[in-house]
Enzyme design. Structure first.
Site, PDB file in Angstrom:
ATOM      1  N   ASN A 110      -2.509 -41.460  42.371  1.00  0.00           N
ATOM      2  CA  ASN A 110      -3.241 -41.859  41.155  1.00  0.00           C
ATOM      3  C   ASN A 110      -3.703 -40.658  40.321  1.00  0.00           C
ATOM      4  O   ASN A 110      -3.839 -40.765  39.099  1.00  0.00           O
ATOM      5  CB  ASN A 110      -4.454 -42.715  41.528  1.00  0.00           C
ATOM      6  CG  ASN A 110      -4.024 -44.059  42.099  1.00  0.00           C
ATOM      7  OD1 ASN A 110      -2.899 -44.495  41.845  1.00  0.00           O
ATOM      8  ND2 ASN A 110      -4.885 -44.704  42.866  1.00  0.00           N
ATOM      9  N   LYS A 340      -4.058 -47.923  51.028  1.00  0.00           N
ATOM     10  CA  LYS A 340      -3.084 -47.710  49.954  1.00  0.00           C
ATOM     11  C   LYS A 340      -2.927 -46.234  49.579  1.00  0.00           C
ATOM     12  O   LYS A 340      -2.116 -45.866  48.744  1.00  0.00           O
ATOM     13  CB  LYS A 340      -3.505 -48.494  48.707  1.00  0.00           C
ATOM     14  CG  LYS A 340      -3.457 -50.012  48.910  1.00  0.00           C
ATOM     15  CD  LYS A 340      -3.654 -50.725  47.591  1.00  0.00           C
ATOM     16  CE  LYS A 340      -3.946 -52.204  47.738  1.00  0.00           C
ATOM     17  NZ  LYS A 340      -2.898 -52.977  48.380  1.00  0.00           N
ATOM     18  N   HIS A 341      -3.743 -45.376  50.137  1.00  0.00           N
ATOM     19  CA  HIS A 341      -3.566 -43.920  49.997  1.00  0.00           C
ATOM     20  C   HIS A 341      -3.602 -43.438  48.543  1.00  0.00           C
ATOM     21  O   HIS A 341      -2.900 -42.461  48.199  1.00  0.00           O
ATOM     22  CB  HIS A 341      -2.256 -43.468  50.663  1.00  0.00           C
ATOM     23  CG  HIS A 341      -2.110 -43.976  52.064  1.00  0.00           C
ATOM     24  ND1 HIS A 341      -2.670 -43.342  53.135  1.00  0.00           N
ATOM     25  CD2 HIS A 341      -1.511 -45.091  52.553  1.00  0.00           C
ATOM     26  CE1 HIS A 341      -2.404 -44.026  54.237  1.00  0.00           C
ATOM     27  NE2 HIS A 341      -1.709 -45.097  53.912  1.00  0.00           N
ATOM     28  N   CYS A 342      -4.377 -44.103  47.682  1.00  0.00           N
ATOM     29  CA  CYS A 342      -4.466 -43.706  46.254  1.00  0.00           C
ATOM     30  C   CYS A 342      -3.079 -43.670  45.621  1.00  0.00           C
ATOM     31  O   CYS A 342      -2.817 -42.819  44.746  1.00  0.00           O
ATOM     32  CB  CYS A 342      -5.121 -42.339  46.070  1.00  0.00           C
ATOM     33  SG  CYS A 342      -6.766 -42.223  46.720  1.00  0.00           S
ATOM     34  N   ALA A 343      -2.193 -44.521  46.094  1.00  0.00           N
ATOM     35  CA  ALA A 343      -0.826 -44.529  45.531  1.00  0.00           C
ATOM     36  C   ALA A 343      -0.447 -45.993  45.293  1.00  0.00           C
ATOM     37  O   ALA A 343       0.531 -46.490  45.848  1.00  0.00           O
ATOM     38  CB  ALA A 343       0.131 -43.840  46.488  1.00  0.00           C
TER      39      ALA A 343
END
Ligand code: PLP
Length: 383
Positions: A110, A340-343
């Site tokens: 992100n 979601k791993h900032c993705a």
């Protein structure tokens, strides 16, 4: 010359944990912690401000680290700007290039997407896990002002063909920003070979420095205006105008993160002693073993590919990724990351609600991979 096995002594937390959350942040070596102690005990003062010995020494040591970073990436010191992290570096580039169409990808963190949300964008999708430079070339328009692309996704880990992408972009005169948050320190990066215009790096990941220091490489820094103005960036100030100092200092307004930069210098010395090529080889071996070992486990769904570099992402069927990560921590002292791993766009592209990510650093061992596999086997059987 430090042996890869010996370096575990530099990271005391490894005695208590199997630390596989290196894509979020790595552990800090003792020599970096001691460098901060040395700074505050022996020469701490402000950067570039005062004429006394302590301030001169602080300034010199800070600039020595800039030189060291430049030589680590085969760049020039004036091309190295210290920032807080990759996120700040990307926002700076968004400020440098405020107009036009942006080409980026669904694989981005992100931090390499949101700074461009006010702009017209084209999102490239990978074929499998890798981007195809031709797919990018097809989307280049008259008004394309930047191609912003990850060197490796923080969930899937495949190295992207950035050299080729930069070659294509430069034939159209379009600048490229490479997000190297996941690759700096993990693979060799030679900025004379990779012809990107910008590279964003967080020093708290593969470079083993504490949190709060990042690097923005800018190939032609004199072409861009600083975002932050204030102390340390001006030569002359009049009532209605001012003159900036030369790069890179013109981009570093205010008192910088001196302890973080000094610690980065010490961390880099460790990476230099081991050699990034050796680290790269070691990480490849760990990743391959992890991928193969987890593939043998029933109820396992591996989300990343065999070609990933230093990351294996997975799910255990029927279990939420957060639950798996908590069980790994609670019962096996294994640190991973879940969710979601900032993705978010990458997760949507691969139709994933979330996944567990095991990510490696130079200090991890094959034995730790085996312990991870055994722990996952036990969790998948309800243990
Ligand atoms: C690929 C990638 N880009 C950007 C970032 C953002 O890094 P930072 O939080 O240090 O700014 C991360 C962090 O995990 C990342 O993995």
């Amino acid at each position: 010359m430090v042996n890869l096995k010996d370096i575990r002594r530099e990271f005391p937390l490894l005695e208590r944990f199997i630390y596989l959350d290196n894509a979020a942040t790595t552990l800090t070596p003792l020599r970096a912690i001691r460098a901060i102690e040395d700074l505050f005990i022996n020469f701490s003062s402000n950067y570039g401000r005062s004429a006394h010995k302590l301030s001169r020494e602080t300034t010199e040591r800070y600039e020595e680290v800039r030189d060291r970073v430049a030589s680590f990436f085969n760049a020039s010191p004036e091309q190295i700007i210290f920032v807080r992290n990759t996120t700040e570096a990307v926002n700076l580039v968004a400020h440098f290039i405020p107009h036009g169409h942006i080409i980026t990808t669904v694989l981005e963190h992100n931090s390499n997407l949101l700074p461009f949300y006010s702009r017209e964008r084209t999102l490239i999708r990978p074929r499998g896990f890798e981007l195809n430079p031709e797919d990018i070339e097809k989307e280049i328009r008259e008004d394309t002002s930047l191609i912003s692309i990850t060197h490796a996704s923080n969930v899937f880990g495949n190295l992207q063909p950035i050299e080729k992408i930069c070659e294509i972009a430069s034939s159209y005169g379009i600048p490229v920003l490479v997000d190297a948050a996941q690759t700096a320190g993990h693979v060799e990066i030679n900025l004379k070979k990779i012809k990107c215009d910008f590279m964003a790096i967080s020093a708290h990941k593969g470079l083993l420095a504490p949190q709060g220091v990042g690097i923005l490489f800018v190939r032609n820094p004199e072409e861009y205006p600083p975002l932050f103005l204030g102390g340390g960036v001006v030569e002359e100030v009049k009532e209605d105008s001012f003159t900036l100092v030369d790069p890179p200092q013109r981009f570093e307004a205010g008192t910088p993160n001196i302890p973080g930069v000094i610690a980065l210098g010490a961390s880099l010395s460790l990476l230099e002693e081991i050699g990034v090529r050796n680290i790269e080889r070691h990480l490849r071996e760990l990743t391959k073993r992890c991928f193969n070992r987890l593939s043998e486990i029933e109820n396992m769904s591996i989300c990343s590919s065999e070609r990933s570099h230093s990351i294996v992402s997975f799910n255990i069927e029927g279990l939420h990724s957060h639950d798996v990560s908590i069980l790994l921590d609670e019962f096996h002292s294994i640190c991973t990351r879940s969710g979601k791993h900032c993705a978010h766009l990458a997760m949507k592209h691969f139709k994933l609600e979330g996944c567990v990510r095991a990510s490696f650093a130079l200090y991890n061992t094959l034995d730790e991979i085996e312990k991870l596999a055994e722990a996952i086997e036990s969790i998948s059987k309800g243990g």
